[in-house]
Design a protein around this motif. Structure first.
Motif, short mmCIF file in Angstrom:
data_model
loop_
_atom_site.label_atom_id
_atom_site.label_comp_id
_atom_site.label_asym_id
_atom_site.label_seq_id
_atom_site.Cartn_x
_atom_site.Cartn_y
_atom_site.Cartn_z
N MET A 174 0.80 -0.80 0.21
CA MET A 174 0.44 0.13 0.18
C MET A 174 0.94 0.96 -0.07
SD MET A 174 -2.90 -1.80 -0.04
CE MET A 174 -4.09 -0.26 -0.53
N LEU A 175 2.10 1.55 0.99
CA LEU A 175 2.95 2.17 0.37
C LEU A 175 3.51 2.40 -0.43
CD1 LEU A 175 5.03 1.72 3.74
CD2 LEU A 175 4.21 3.67 3.40
N SER A 176 3.76 1.41 -1.83
CA SER A 176 3.88 1.24 -2.85
C SER A 176 2.62 2.45 -3.66
CB SER A 176 4.49 0.38 -3.54
OG SER A 176 5.07 0.31 -4.92
N ILE A 177 1.81 2.03 -3.18
CA ILE A 177 0.50 2.52 -4.27
C ILE A 177 0.49 4.04 -3.70
CG2 ILE A 177 -2.01 2.70 -4.06
CD1 ILE A 177 -1.82 -0.67 -3.66
N GLY A 178 0.54 4.36 -2.68
CA GLY A 178 0.67 5.24 -1.78
C GLY A 178 1.78 6.34 -2.80
N MET A 179 2.82 6.12 -2.98
CA MET A 179 3.68 6.21 -3.37
C MET A 179 3.41 7.44 -4.62
SD MET A 179 6.85 6.98 -1.44
CE MET A 179 8.37 7.03 -2.11
N LEU A 180 3.19 6.73 -5.41
CA LEU A 180 2.40 6.47 -6.97
C LEU A 180 1.53 7.22 -7.07
CD1 LEU A 180 2.59 6.50 -10.58
CD2 LEU A 180 1.14 4.00 -9.56
#
Lengths: 297, 272
Positions: B151-157
């Motif tokens: 979810m952090l990865s999606i948040g960074m995007l």
């Protein structure tokens, strides 16, 4: 040290930079002047790698577009309004940026001392004045001993004393063989600091040459910086009344902009009224026009 | 690498200073403990960890994605809002260095919060209930951390694509609603009505990291078809528990990597 070739930047249909081409050698100071929107900040952000552009910029032979990290290792950048994390102290900020630049922590402490923020080292950035933030920006720019300083409107928000210190800083860097590129809309800064001038007009370079060729047109003006013996409030109306000069106060200094041949009148007025001048500095001013003899247009 | 480590260190320090993460860890610990105590009072026999773990699945699937999405979405957009993005990117580091440093720092911080929260609760639960299913509990902590990474990865995007922090946060919350609350209904409806096939059910499962973790957690605890739900039940029946776990694990890894890679590619082309 710095080489720009056909640097072009478009924002949609607007051409912010149109084929800017110039070189800056080591140990030289180049002032980029131009009106608001002329493309000064766009040029500077392109050099630092904050913007994508067409053309080529080399810093010490390193292509900014291909190896931005390597190029920026050689650049000390001061933004027009330097922004730092407000929850860090001055010391923490300097150490953080020293780590980013691969410089030792000792260099961070020295840089903070060097710009006169030593006694404010534990103060949070959020509590600093604009001028102090500018000083912190200058401290960060020095980390890693860069070969090229890129300063975007470095005098913005500084009082007279700080502006004079900034000029001393630029001269000191030049003496150390460093190159400095600074943008300014204070044309008076040009003869005081720069060896060369580059004039931008709507994204195009309209003049690039020695600052000696960037001369006065028909409005020869000087600027006096004066520190008086505590009668500053009395002095301002006196000077204005005597010669109608532009007078501005900044801390314990006042600046007077006047025709070059009107300088003596200012001194006479102050002395006649018993106001002692503790310190002064004179700068010859220019306008944006050039005599067209030495520059390349 | 030096610059990435400097960014990583700063993110970690910021997280330690942040009240959000401390509050998150405390909330998790307290809720986990409360659930354990309540279930211990009504339980027959020694099964504290298994029951606690099962009860925490839904709580975890709500809170961890929300926290991770918000932190990730704030990462770059927040710097952009504060004007510090330009200051950072004018230093000798690439946009990828900045992104990866921030991602790693936030990932370690959220993992630490999850481990601390569940760890503290686990110790207390162990005091009141004989330990029989500690392995499941540990696995669930790891799955929570893995979900946070995805979810952090999606948040960074989201952060890279957003102009400012408020916009990024709004998109993050909408994403959370979509993935956590509405996804199952929409996915199942789509898979069964528009493109009715097993493959579509599989794709629907893998397209949501929250659902992926939910099914992995249930598979590890109690592979009951009712609890697994239609998507999980399809996987279980079609591939068996072991292969299903591998497929879901790979999907989770992809969720941690692909959005971050896309964010790096987009970020590299943006003007600061």
């Amino acid at each position: 040290m710095l080489s720009a070739r056909a640097v072009t930047k478009r924002y949609g249909s607007t051409l912010a930079l149109n084929g800017a081409t110039f070189d800056l050698d080591a140990g030289r100071v180049l002032a980029v002047v131009g009106a608001n929107g002329a493309g000064k900040s766009t040029l500077i952000k392109s050099i630092v790698g904050l913007m994508r552009f067409d053309g080529q910029i080399l810093v010490d032979g390193i292509d900014v577009a291909r190896d931005g990290r390597g190029a920026r290792r050689r650049i000390g950048y001061l933004a027009q309004n330097p922004a730092f994390h407000q929850d860090l102290s001055v010391r923490e900020t300097a150490i953080f940026y020293a780590r980013l630049r691969g410089a030792p922590e000792e260099a961070a402490r020295e840089a903070v001392e060097h710009v006169g923020l030593g006694e404010h080292a534990e103060k949070l950035v959020g509590a600093l004045s604009g001028g102090m933030r500018q000083r912190l920006g200058l401290a960060v720019a020095q980390l890693g001993d860069p070969a090229l300083y890129v300063l975007d409107e470095p005098g913005t928000g500084l009082d007279v004393a700080a502006r004079l210190e900034l000029r001393d800083f630029i001269r000191a860097q030049r003496a150390r063989g460093k190159s400095v590129l600074l943008s300014t809309h204070w044309l008076e800064d040009v003869p005081a600091t720069a060896d060369e001038v580059l004039v931008l007009d709507r994204g195009r370079v309209t003049f690039h040459g020695p600052s000696a060729d960037f001369v006065v047109s028909n409005a020869v003006r000087s600027r006096l910086f004066l520190r008086l013996n505590g009668h500053t409030d009395d002095a301002i109306p006196l000077i204005q009344h005597a010669a109608g000069h532009e007078v501005a106060r900044s801390g314990e200094w006042i600046s007077v902009t006047c025709p070059t041949d009107g300088k003596t009148k200012v001194f006479e007025t102050l002395l006649e009224n018993g106001i002692v001048i503790l310190d002064f500095r004179v700068e010859e001013a220019t306008t944006a026009s050039t005599d067209g003899t030495g520059g390349q247009s | 690498m030096t610059a990435t480590m400097a960014i990583f260190g700063k993110e970690l320090r910021d997280a330690v200073r942040s009240r959000w993460l401390v509050a998150f860890a405390l909330t998790f610990a307290l809720v986990a403990l409360a659930l354990a105590v309540v279930q211990e009072q009504g339980s027959v026999g020694a099964q504290g960890f298994n029951r606690t773990t099962a009860s925490l699945i839904n709580l975890c699937l709500l809170l961890v994605p929300l926290l991770a999405l918000i932190l990730g979405a704030s990462a770059i957009a927040g710097e952009r809002d504060r004007g510090t993005l330009g200051t950072l990117l004018s230093q000798p580091l690439s946009s990828a260095d900045l992104l990866i440093g921030k991602y790693l720092g936030l990932t370690v911080a959220v993992w630490a919060a999850v481990v601390l929260g569940f760890g503290a609760a686990g110790l207390l639960v162990a005091l009141v209930s004989p330990v029989t299913d500690f392995g499941h509990y540990l696995l669930f902590v790891v799955l929570s951390g893995a979900l946070a990474s995805a979810m952090l990865s999606i948040g960074m995007l989201i952060s890279v694509l957003s102009e400012g922090r408020s916009k990024a946060l709004a998109i993050a919350v909408l994403t959370w609603f979509a993935l956590v609350l509405f996804y199952n209904l929409v996915a199942i409806g789509f898979a069964l009505s528009v493109a009715s096939s097993g493959e579509m059910l599989l794709v629907s499962t893998l397209l949501n990291p929250v659902e992926t973790v939910r099914i992995l957690a249930v598979l590890s605890l109690e592979p009951d078809l009712h609890v697994l739900g239609p998507l999980g039940a399809y996987l279980y029946v079609e591939f068996g528990p072991a292969l299903s776990a591998v497929i879901l694990g790979v999907a989770l890894l992809a969720w941690a990597g692909v959005p971050l890679t896309a964010a790096a590619a987009i970020f590299r082309k943006q003007d600061a």
